[in-house]
Design an enzyme around this catalytic site. Structure first.
Site, PDB file in Angstrom:
ATOM      1  N   TYR A  53       9.607  11.068  -9.082  1.00  0.00           N
ATOM      2  CA  TYR A  53       7.990  10.277  -9.657  1.00  0.00           C
ATOM      3  C   TYR A  53       7.469  10.954 -10.877  1.00  0.00           C
ATOM      4  CZ  TYR A  53       8.609   8.775  -4.834  1.00  0.00           C
ATOM      5  OH  TYR A  53       9.084   7.770  -3.761  1.00  0.00           O
ATOM      6  N   HIS A 128      17.778  11.168  -2.238  1.00  0.00           N
ATOM      7  CA  HIS A 128      16.799   9.897  -2.005  1.00  0.00           C
ATOM      8  C   HIS A 128      17.128   8.482  -1.794  1.00  0.00           C
ATOM      9  CE1 HIS A 128      13.304   9.089  -4.860  1.00  0.00           C
ATOM     10  NE2 HIS A 128      13.339   7.747  -4.395  1.00  0.00           N
ATOM     11  N   LEU A 210       2.481  -0.393   3.375  1.00  0.00           N
ATOM     12  CA  LEU A 210       1.455  -1.635   2.922  1.00  0.00           C
ATOM     13  C   LEU A 210       1.826  -2.274   1.940  1.00  0.00           C
ATOM     14  CD1 LEU A 210      -2.002   1.152   2.999  1.00  0.00           C
ATOM     15  CD2 LEU A 210      -1.004   0.193   4.877  1.00  0.00           C
TER      16      LEU A 210
HETATM   17  N1  LIG Z   1      12.066   6.784  -0.273  1.00  0.00           N
HETATM   18  C1  LIG Z   1      12.144   6.066  -1.402  1.00  0.00           C
HETATM   19  O1  LIG Z   1      12.988   5.424  -2.433  1.00  0.00           O
HETATM   20  C2  LIG Z   1      10.556   5.375  -1.693  1.00  0.00           C
HETATM   21  C3  LIG Z   1      10.170   4.110  -2.110  1.00  0.00           C
HETATM   22  C4  LIG Z   1       8.879   3.878  -3.053  1.00  0.00           C
HETATM   23  C5  LIG Z   1       8.282   4.775  -2.114  1.00  0.00           C
HETATM   24  N2  LIG Z   1       8.446   5.822  -1.919  1.00  0.00           N
HETATM   25  C6  LIG Z   1       7.345   6.869  -0.744  1.00  0.00           C
HETATM   26  O2  LIG Z   1       6.768   5.849  -0.373  1.00  0.00           O
HETATM   27  C7  LIG Z   1       4.801   6.374  -0.358  1.00  0.00           C
HETATM   28  C8  LIG Z   1       4.196   4.843  -0.442  1.00  0.00           C
HETATM   29  O3  LIG Z   1       4.952   3.256  -0.847  1.00  0.00           O
HETATM   30  P1  LIG Z   1       3.636   2.800  -1.879  1.00  0.00           P
HETATM   31  O4  LIG Z   1       2.773   3.818  -2.801  1.00  0.00           O
HETATM   32  O5  LIG Z   1       5.032   2.639  -2.719  1.00  0.00           O
HETATM   33  O6  LIG Z   1       3.414   1.653  -0.840  1.00  0.00           O
HETATM   34  P2  LIG Z   1       2.208   1.866   0.007  1.00  0.00           P
HETATM   35  O7  LIG Z   1       1.983   2.789   0.559  1.00  0.00           O
HETATM   36  O8  LIG Z   1       2.459   0.262   0.496  1.00  0.00           O
HETATM   37  O9  LIG Z   1       0.991   1.227  -1.148  1.00  0.00           O
HETATM   38  C9  LIG Z   1       0.281   2.145  -2.224  1.00  0.00           C
HETATM   39  C10 LIG Z   1      -1.077   1.291  -2.745  1.00  0.00           C
HETATM   40  O10 LIG Z   1      -1.283   1.198  -1.277  1.00  0.00           O
HETATM   41  C11 LIG Z   1      -3.410   1.237  -1.665  1.00  0.00           C
HETATM   42  N3  LIG Z   1      -3.507   1.619  -0.622  1.00  0.00           N
HETATM   43  C12 LIG Z   1      -3.667   3.194  -0.117  1.00  0.00           C
HETATM   44  N4  LIG Z   1      -4.189   2.739   1.018  1.00  0.00           N
HETATM   45  C13 LIG Z   1      -5.089   1.765   1.288  1.00  0.00           C
HETATM   46  C14 LIG Z   1      -5.970   2.197   2.109  1.00  0.00           C
HETATM   47  N5  LIG Z   1      -6.779   2.149   2.944  1.00  0.00           N
HETATM   48  N6  LIG Z   1      -6.681   0.350   1.998  1.00  0.00           N
HETATM   49  C15 LIG Z   1      -6.483  -0.255   1.101  1.00  0.00           C
HETATM   50  N7  LIG Z   1      -5.306   0.333  -0.124  1.00  0.00           N
HETATM   51  C16 LIG Z   1      -4.739   0.974   0.298  1.00  0.00           C
HETATM   52  C17 LIG Z   1      -3.402   1.765  -2.669  1.00  0.00           C
HETATM   53  O11 LIG Z   1      -3.886   1.708  -3.754  1.00  0.00           O
HETATM   54  P3  LIG Z   1      -4.916   3.002  -4.395  1.00  0.00           P
HETATM   55  O12 LIG Z   1      -3.859   3.266  -5.302  1.00  0.00           O
HETATM   56  O13 LIG Z   1      -5.553   2.444  -5.191  1.00  0.00           O
HETATM   57  O14 LIG Z   1      -5.666   3.822  -3.512  1.00  0.00           O
HETATM   58  C18 LIG Z   1      -1.278   1.891  -3.161  1.00  0.00           C
HETATM   59  O15 LIG Z   1      -1.653   1.970  -4.824  1.00  0.00           O
HETATM   60  C19 LIG Z   1       4.903   6.534  -1.921  1.00  0.00           C
HETATM   61  O16 LIG Z   1       3.600   7.315  -2.516  1.00  0.00           O
HETATM   62  C20 LIG Z   1       6.404   6.995  -1.823  1.00  0.00           C
HETATM   63  O17 LIG Z   1       5.719   8.839  -1.729  1.00  0.00           O
HETATM   64  C21 LIG Z   1       9.443   6.143  -1.677  1.00  0.00           C
END
Ligand SMILES: NC(=O)c1ccc[n+]([C@@H]2O[C@H](COP(=O)([O-])OP(=O)(O)OC[C@H]3O[C@@H](n4cnc5c(N)ncnc54)[C@H](OP(=O)(O)O)[C@@H]3O)[C@@H](O)[C@H]2O)c1
Length: 290
Positions: A53, A128, A210
């Site tokens: 990241y 990962h 989300l």
């Molecule tokens: N293992 C893997 O291959 C992999 C791949 C992708 C992600 N991940 C992990 O999973 C985590 C989550 O996935 P993601 O960050 O890609 O997507 P996500 O959690 O689906 O969406 C992230 C976005 O949601 C918004 N958000 C969060 N809470 C909210 C709420 N209560 N109301 C409105 N908007 C909200 C945030 O906005 P703001 O930016 O405005 O706060 C953020 O930009 C990552 O951070 C990472 O740690 C792992």
């Protein structure tokens, strides 16, 4: 904050995903630290990160270093926070993501993560993503060796199918603590893995719960059923989504990403939102998992 079992520890039912604070579109450092501190204030004790990241090629581990700094600068005791990191993916700096699941790379990556996190053992280390160039058992075997050597306290995998979950459980001698797969209203095809984790008693950490960084804001407009339940409870559809996941199975621990204190707080509050059986059934039906 409601707690859930992850391996041999209990963590907050809602975690914090660190990715949006270190990749494309990331905020300045003051807002990054404020976001992590807001999650901790709300009772979050699970933070998900990865050495990959980061944005530029020369800043591997940007997010791990940020989390270490946030924990150190937090005004209260943060010793109960489980930092879950990952190895096996890379970002060359051109916006792409690449893989190296070789045991040599995983050993080196783990050592570097240990240094950045400033710990003697990593709380949860996750492989990962399967690397098609390396037999899966070899990659997971490297994670087992790190576990046996005490470099990591718990082992997890990510982006695994049911066969790989079973294989990892075997290679790790029954010590697989968690599986992290994509799962959201827009992406329910990991449901077989979620169900398998439920059956085996392994924590399931939905990533992009989300709909991902670019899709999260539209959750309510894309899924009318979530918007409707949100209006009834006077909360955000994102909070409803996380509460719906929590009610799916006790092994589910979502890790919504945030880059703002407001969203971190709003997501953490999902642990206190109870949906009725009818609401849960309507949401299941809306995404096609009933
Ligand atoms: N293992 C893997 O291959 C992999 C791949 C992708 C992600 N991940 C992990 O999973 C985590 C989550 O996935 P993601 O960050 O890609 O997507 P996500 O959690 O689906 O969406 C992230 C976005 O949601 C918004 N958000 C969060 N809470 C909210 C709420 N209560 N109301 C409105 N908007 C909200 C945030 O906005 P703001 O930016 O405005 O706060 C953020 O930009 C990552 O951070 C990472 O740690 C792992």
């Amino acid at each position: 904050m409601q707690l859930r079992q992850l391996g041999d520890v209990q963590v907050s039912a809602i975690g914090l995903g660190g990715m949006p604070m270190s990749i494309e579109g990331r905020p300045d450092e003051a807002r990054r630290l404020a976001t992590i501190h807001a999650a901790l204030d709300a009772g979050v004790t699970l933070i998900d990160t990865a050495d990959a990241y980061h944005l530029h090629a020369d800043e591997v581990g940007h997010n791990e270093s940020l989390i270490a700094k946030a924990l150190k600068s937090y005004g209260s005791d943060a010793s109960d926070v489980l930092v879950a990191t990952k190895g096996g993916a890379l970002r060359p700096g051109d916006g792409s993501w690449t893989l190296d699941g070789s045991p040599e790379h995983l050993r080196e990556a783990c050592e570097a993560s240990l240094r950045r996190l400033g710990v003697d053992a990593i709380g949860l280390y996750q492989f990962h993503r399967p690397d098609p160039k390396v037999p899966y058992a070899e990659s997971v075997g490297a994670i087992r060796d790190l576990l046996d050597a005490g470099k990591i306290r718990m082992a997890g995998i990510s982006n695994a199918d049911p066969d790989q979950i079973r294989q990892a459980q075997e290679v790790l001698g029954g010590r697989l603590a968690s599986v992290q797969n994509q799962y959201s209203p827009a992406f329910v095809s990991s449901r077989p893995e979620l169900d398998l984790c439920d059956e085996l008693g392994i924590a399931f950490l939905p990533w992009s719960p989300l709909g991902g960084i670019s899709g999260a804001a539209e959750l309510g407009s894309k899924f009318a059923a979530f918007e409707k339940v949100a209006r009834e409870h006077d909360v955000s559809p994102q909070r409803v989504c996380l509460a719906w996941m929590l009610a799916t199975s006790p092994v589910v621990i979502p890790i919504p990403g945030s880059s703002r204190p407001e969203t971190a707080r709003d997501s953490a509050a999902a642990a206190d939102l109870t949906l009725t059986a009818d609401e849960q059934a309507a949401l299941d039906e809306a995404v096609g998992v009933s």
